[in-house]
Design an enzyme around this catalytic site. Structure first.
Site, short mmCIF file in Angstrom:
data_model
loop_
_atom_site.label_atom_id
_atom_site.label_comp_id
_atom_site.label_asym_id
_atom_site.label_seq_id
_atom_site.Cartn_x
_atom_site.Cartn_y
_atom_site.Cartn_z
N GLU A 96 0.93 -1.31 -0.05
CA GLU A 96 -0.03 0.02 -0.03
C GLU A 96 0.92 1.10 -0.05
O GLU A 96 0.32 2.13 -0.64
CB GLU A 96 -0.88 0.25 1.39
CG GLU A 96 -2.07 -0.96 1.14
CD GLU A 96 -1.67 -2.25 1.68
OE1 GLU A 96 -2.70 -3.19 1.67
OE2 GLU A 96 -0.63 -2.64 2.13
N PHE A 158 -11.70 -7.53 13.47
CA PHE A 158 -10.82 -7.77 12.74
C PHE A 158 -10.54 -6.79 11.71
O PHE A 158 -11.49 -6.43 11.15
CB PHE A 158 -11.10 -9.29 12.20
CG PHE A 158 -10.00 -9.73 11.10
CD1 PHE A 158 -8.99 -10.10 11.57
CD2 PHE A 158 -10.17 -9.74 9.68
CE1 PHE A 158 -7.91 -10.60 10.78
CE2 PHE A 158 -9.16 -10.16 8.94
CZ PHE A 158 -8.12 -10.42 9.49
N GLN A 159 -9.26 -6.32 11.63
CA GLN A 159 -8.76 -5.48 10.61
C GLN A 159 -9.39 -4.17 10.80
O GLN A 159 -9.55 -3.43 9.81
CB GLN A 159 -8.82 -5.82 9.38
CG GLN A 159 -7.86 -6.90 9.05
CD GLN A 159 -7.43 -7.47 7.45
OE1 GLN A 159 -8.81 -6.87 6.63
NE2 GLN A 159 -6.38 -7.92 7.17
N LYS A 208 -17.68 -1.34 5.09
CA LYS A 208 -18.21 -2.22 4.14
C LYS A 208 -19.53 -2.15 3.89
O LYS A 208 -20.18 -2.60 2.77
CB LYS A 208 -17.55 -3.59 4.78
CG LYS A 208 -17.82 -4.77 3.74
CD LYS A 208 -17.05 -5.91 4.02
CE LYS A 208 -17.25 -7.15 3.01
NZ LYS A 208 -16.43 -8.18 3.50
N MET A 524 23.89 9.31 3.79
CA MET A 524 23.76 10.60 4.40
C MET A 524 23.87 10.67 5.89
O MET A 524 24.79 11.26 6.64
CB MET A 524 22.46 11.32 4.28
CG MET A 524 22.47 12.85 4.78
SD MET A 524 23.52 13.89 3.94
CE MET A 524 22.67 14.24 2.55
#
Length: 627
Positions: A96, A158-159, A208, A524
């Site tokens: 993602e 969940f999630q 959802k 760096m």
């Protein structure tokens, strides 16, 4: 087995499995217009009975979206069914974070809104870094996330993650959609907010059950954004006062930030600069806004800016800041920055004006309108004979440019110079190329040793400094500009964070080109350890030199790309040329360079710009009698 030469590989590169669909360019000024909500590209003639997911996809189509970057998952899955039949191209990324940076690169290259999609919970939280990156760099992006069903919100389902709350500080605005009926309006508002005023990321979180609910889709919706009216046109009195100061200043500087690019004000900037003869400095986010080759361009100011640019700001008596924000990387120690300067600060975001530096003439407005009106006001001043001879000022600045030009020393151990690689890459690829950089030494060298002559040819993570930005952002830029050559200049550390998106590029037919500046270290950080930590190199060696883990050529081939390697100066040009000939597959070049090269000039963090170092142990000598 003998590895094929770069020349052979150039002619035998296999075809990518899919060709990128061409996208339609739009007029950048129209794409960035903030005067009114965006006019939808499609106006359906009738309403339709659809699910919330169908309404979402139809809204994207109506808004003229041609591509989205994302990964499906449970909560967002209902949206993927109507997306299957949509005219909107979906590019399946491998992480993602890649989706978010690709949307950013697409937006920066095209001037349109970039769109990314993720599912709830970990999918959404993986977007946090690119959302924060877009927020810091004022990039128009809409992130669409799935959420658990409304009855489950707050139950630790969940999630589940409160992505609206998580991203509240790093979005221009965000929405938690409550009903399917409001999806078209919310999407239209999100795109308008993202692209108007000061651009920025907007999050749309959709449960959802809302995606699954039946609804009636109707377009166009009526936007409901009370109080949101960005000020585009500046106040005339402030413009006239700024013009008066510009006409009388003896040591003025135009301090140009990324807002000038966002407003497509580069043509006006050049007219203003040439009309007044005032020196120009362009920040890291503004490279390309004013041609690097122009005589009036002093270069980039700040921590790794040119001596002339840093000195010009520091010793100025008037700073005209256009779409810049006086960030710490430019000002150094703030209370010692430009102590004798009167400040004119123009920005579309009133919150930026006076945030870091006291401002004498604040101007709120879109940079394009500000610059156009400044040109008119300065013309009036000049017609009245009110001008100042800047000859002495230019004598001082030209002397500094002659004495302290950008340059580098060849490595004493005979290794390949990273600055030479990047300089030749810029010269061979040419000014029409889009260059995308990661973060670190290679980013600074790319800003210093490639000449940017045109706007929107330099993309990087300036504000957040996100390692891993380059590969997916280059992918997004190439999707948005399929006929333009796109080179990512990445470090071996940055490259290992998001190089999985090269598999996306190979499968989707997105032939980006990647130059990995492989110094075997987090360069760096190593430079700072050399300078400030007595050469105690704690956890900065990556193993890409000593152990060749990973082998970037083999990794590139495993990801469906053409892999090349270059380890000496004699092969640099022909290796770049070989990569330039391959246009049907992504290409990765492993440039194995020396580990001890440093970025100079340098203003150490927390110190005054007066303490700029031209090279290690070399401080520029300024003739104070000239000031």
């Amino acid at each position: 087995m003998t590895r094929p030469t770069p020349e052979t590989l150039a002619h035998t590169a296999r075809r990518a499995r899919a060709a990128a669909d061409p996208t339609v360019d739009v007029d950048p000024a129209a794409a960035r217009s903030a005067a009114t909500p965006a006019v939808p590209a499609v106006r359906p003639s009738a309403t339709a009975q659809v699910s919330g997911a169908g309404s979402l996809v139809r809204s994207l189509e109506a808004l003229g979206v041609d591509v989205v970057f994302g990964i499906p998952g449970g909560a967002i899955l209902p949206a993927y069914d109507p997306l299957y039949d949509s005219t909107v191209r979906h590019i399946l990324v491998r992480h993602e974070q890649g989706a978010g940076h690709a949307a950013t690169g697409y937006a920066q290259a095209t001037g349109k809104v970039g769109v990314c999609i993720a599912t709830s919970g970990p999918g959404a939280t993986n977007l946090v870094t690119p959302i924060a990156d877009a927020y810091m760099d004022s990039v128009a992006m809409v992130a669409i996330t799935g959420q658990v069903a409304r009855p489950s919100i707050g139950t630790d389902a969940f999630q589940e993650a409160d992505i609206q709350g998580i991203t509240l500080p790093i979005t221009k605005h965000n929405f938690l959609v409550q009903t399917a009926e409001e999806i078209p309006r919310v999407l239209a508002e999100a795109f308008h907010l993202a692209s108007s005023g000061r651009p920025g990321p907007v999050l749309v979180d959709i449960p959802k059950d809302v995606l699954q609910a039946p609804t009636t889709f109707a377009w166009p919706p009526t936007l409901d954004l009370p109080g949101y009216r960005p000020t585009l046109h500046p106040h005339g009195k402030q413009i006239r006062e700024a013009a008066r100061l510009m006409a009388g200043a003896r040591r003025p500087v135009l301090y140009v930030g990324g807002g000038v690019l966002k407003a497509d004000a580069t043509d006006g900037l050049r007219r203003l600069a040439e009309l007044t003869g005032i020196p120009v400095v362009t920040t890291l986010m503004a490279l390309g806004a004013f041609p690097d080759s122009h005589r009036q361009h002093l270069g980039m100011p700040g921590m790794h800016g040119t001596v002339a640019a840093v000195y010009g700001l520091q010793k100025s008596d008037l700073i005209v800041a256009l779409g810049a924000r006086f960030d710490d990387r430019v000002t150094g120690k703030l209370d010692s920055f430009a102590p004798d300067a009167t400040v004119v600060h123009a920005d579309i975001d009133p919150a930026e004006i006076g945030k870091n530096r006291h401002v004498d003439v604040p101007i709120v407005g879109d940079a394009k309108h500000v610059i156009d009106e400044l040109i008119a006001a300065v013309t009036v001043e000049r017609s009245a004979g009110r001008t100042t001879d800047l000859g002495d000022w230019w004598t001082q600045l030209d002397d500094l440019r002659d004495r302290y030009p950008l340059g580098y020393d060849e490595p004493s151990d005979g290794t390949l110079s990273p600055q030479y690689v990047i300089k030749r890459l810029g010269e061979i690829a040419g000014p029409d190329t889009i260059f995308v950089a990661g973060v670190g030494q290679h980013q600074m060298w790319a800003s210093q040793f490639i000449s940017y002559e045109k706007p929107h040819t330099w993309l990087n993570s300036g504000g957040l400094g996100t390692m891993g930005y380059a590969v997916p952002a280059a992918m997004g830029a190439k999707v948005g500009k399929p006929d333009t050559v796109v080179w990512a200049v990445d470090g071996d550390g940055c490259f290992q964070m998001t190089n999985q998106e090269l598999a996306t590029c190979a499968l989707e037919g997105i032939p980006v080109k990647i130059a990995v500046i492989n110094n075997g270290n987090l360069g760096m950080v190593r430079q700072w350890q050399t300078l400030f930590y007595n050469e105690r190199y704690s956890n900065t060696e990556l193993g890409t030199h000593k152990h060749r883990i990973p082998d970037f050529v083999k990794l590139a081939e495993a990801l469906g790309c053409v892999g090349l390697r270059c380890e000496n100066a004699a092969d640099v040009d022909k290796t770049i040329a070989a990569a330039m000939e391959i246009n049907d597959a992504p290409v990765v070049i492993d440039f194995v360079v020396g580990k001890d090269a440093m970025v100079w000039p340098m203003v150490a963090a927390g110190t005054s710009n007066d303490e700029i170092m031209f090279a290690r142990g070399v401080r520029p000598v300024f003739d104070e009698d000239d000031i």
